[in-house]
Design an enzyme around this catalytic site. Structure first.
Site, mmCIF file in Angstrom:
data_model
loop_
_atom_site.group_PDB
_atom_site.id
_atom_site.type_symbol
_atom_site.label_atom_id
_atom_site.label_comp_id
_atom_site.label_asym_id
_atom_site.label_seq_id
_atom_site.Cartn_x
_atom_site.Cartn_y
_atom_site.Cartn_z
ATOM 1 N N ASP A 14 0.854 -1.194 0.000
ATOM 2 C CA ASP A 14 0.000 0.000 0.000
ATOM 3 C C ASP A 14 0.883 1.234 0.000
ATOM 4 O O ASP A 14 1.865 1.279 0.746
ATOM 5 C CB ASP A 14 -0.933 0.025 1.224
HETATM 6 N N1 LIG Z 1 2.668 3.710 -12.441
HETATM 7 C C1 LIG Z 1 2.693 4.336 -11.240
HETATM 8 N N2 LIG Z 1 1.762 4.023 -10.300
HETATM 9 C C2 LIG Z 1 1.856 4.681 -9.119
HETATM 10 C C3 LIG Z 1 2.838 5.650 -8.838
HETATM 11 N N3 LIG Z 1 2.625 6.094 -7.569
HETATM 12 C C4 LIG Z 1 1.556 5.423 -7.077
HETATM 13 N N4 LIG Z 1 1.103 4.565 -8.017
HETATM 14 C C5 LIG Z 1 -0.027 3.633 -7.912
HETATM 15 O O1 LIG Z 1 -0.998 4.192 -7.050
HETATM 16 C C6 LIG Z 1 -1.691 3.126 -6.424
HETATM 17 C C7 LIG Z 1 -1.630 3.369 -4.929
HETATM 18 O O2 LIG Z 1 -2.826 2.904 -4.372
HETATM 19 P P1 LIG Z 1 -2.857 1.603 -3.425
HETATM 20 O O3 LIG Z 1 -4.055 1.728 -2.561
HETATM 21 O O4 LIG Z 1 -1.530 1.400 -2.790
HETATM 22 O O5 LIG Z 1 -3.034 0.385 -4.441
HETATM 23 P P2 LIG Z 1 -4.279 0.115 -5.412
HETATM 24 O O6 LIG Z 1 -3.899 0.532 -6.795
HETATM 25 O O7 LIG Z 1 -5.515 0.720 -4.842
HETATM 26 O O8 LIG Z 1 -4.392 -1.448 -5.442
HETATM 27 P P3 LIG Z 1 -4.605 -2.380 -4.162
HETATM 28 O O9 LIG Z 1 -3.224 -2.813 -3.742
HETATM 29 O O10 LIG Z 1 -5.448 -3.503 -4.678
HETATM 30 O O11 LIG Z 1 -5.273 -1.539 -3.097
HETATM 31 C C8 LIG Z 1 -0.974 1.832 -6.791
HETATM 32 O O12 LIG Z 1 -1.644 1.184 -7.851
HETATM 33 C C9 LIG Z 1 0.373 2.333 -7.244
HETATM 34 O O13 LIG Z 1 0.983 1.448 -8.180
HETATM 35 C C10 LIG Z 1 3.809 5.935 -9.855
HETATM 36 O O14 LIG Z 1 4.718 6.752 -9.710
HETATM 37 N N5 LIG Z 1 3.690 5.251 -11.017
#
Ligand SMILES: Nc1nc2c(ncn2[C@@H]2O[C@H](COP(=O)(O)OP(=O)(O)OP(=O)(O)O)[C@@H](O)[C@H]2O)c(=O)[nH]1
Length: 204
Positions: free
Chosen positions: A77
């Site tokens: 996360d």
């Molecule tokens: N490609 C990319 N994605 C990013 C970056 N910073 C954050 N993210 C994405 O932002 C999202 C952060 O939200 P989280 O709640 O951690 O993860 P999520 O996408 O909701 O997916 P879950 O793990 O199922 O909760 C993730 O999918 C990260 O990969 C970046 O610099 N590049």
């Protein structure tokens, strides 16, 4: 954990970026999305919050799987700690724009919680990766265009370093993968804590 076990990784995350980081590093993870309600988690700060959420996601998936000693479940996360606030994904375009008006020309810390759990061994390892991110002093027009691209709406902190947002990040201090969503050097260390080599997860 012995070395004669055929290990494979289950990624408890919907993040395409996390899956791509693993694939590029030779690891074909099976994706199982936990769908946990992240709003129920209370935590003192960004560091504790992302770790508690990573742990919750991994454990939710581990509970759904058969007791296979070769399965390792990874939950992650990411949140941005900025100016005493915790920025996950923005609620909407307005919030993304407001955040950028605060963030431009300043820096924040992107924390990514990592939790790995073994199904049969019950062993687990967890840690938070932290990367300092320095944002460019972008214009109102650039903020408007970036928000209109919708990229910042689906990512923690409302920015990426490997997409359109790369133009708006001057530099980082720490692991880039950790910003994108998963730190491979950190994953290597967590696996070592569980007596598993990351090379054991590489596709043949
Ligand atoms: N490609 C990319 N994605 C990013 C970056 N910073 C954050 N993210 C994405 O932002 C999202 C952060 O939200 P989280 O709640 O951690 O993860 P999520 O996408 O909701 O997916 P879950 O793990 O199922 O909760 C993730 O999918 C990260 O990969 C970046 O610099 N590049």
């Amino acid at each position: 954990m012995g070395n004669d076990i055929d290990y494979r990784l289950v990624l408890a995350s919907a993040s395409p970026a996390r899956r791509a980081l693993l694939s590029a590093a030779g690891i074909d993870a099976e994706v199982m999305v936990s769908g946990v309600d992240e709003s129920v988690v209370e935590a003192a700060d960004a560091y504790e919050l992302c770790l508690a959420l990573a742990r919750m996601k991994a454990r939710a998936i581990a509970a759904e799987l058969p007791p296979d000693p070769g399965i390792l479940v990874l939950g992650c996360d990411s949140v941005l700690a900025f100016d005493g606030q915790i920025f996950g994904k923005p609620a909407n375009a307005e919030e993304a724009a407001k955040r950028w008006e605060m963030m431009r020309g300043r820096s924040g810390v992107l924390h990514t919680g990592h939790h790995v759990t073994g199904l049969v061994s019950g062993r687990q390892a967890e840690a938070v990766g932290t990367t300092v991110v320095h944002f460019s002093d972008i214009t109102d027009a650039e903020i408007a265009a970036y928000v209109a691209s919708e990229e910042p709406l689906n990512v923690a902190g409302s920015f990426t370093i490997d997409g359109r947002g790369a133009a708006f990040v001057e530099r980082i201090e720490g692991d880039p993968g950790n910003v994108i969503g998963l730190s491979l050097p950190l994953l290597r260390k967590l696996l070592i804590e569980m007596d598993v080599s990351i090379t054991a997860l590489w596709r043949a």
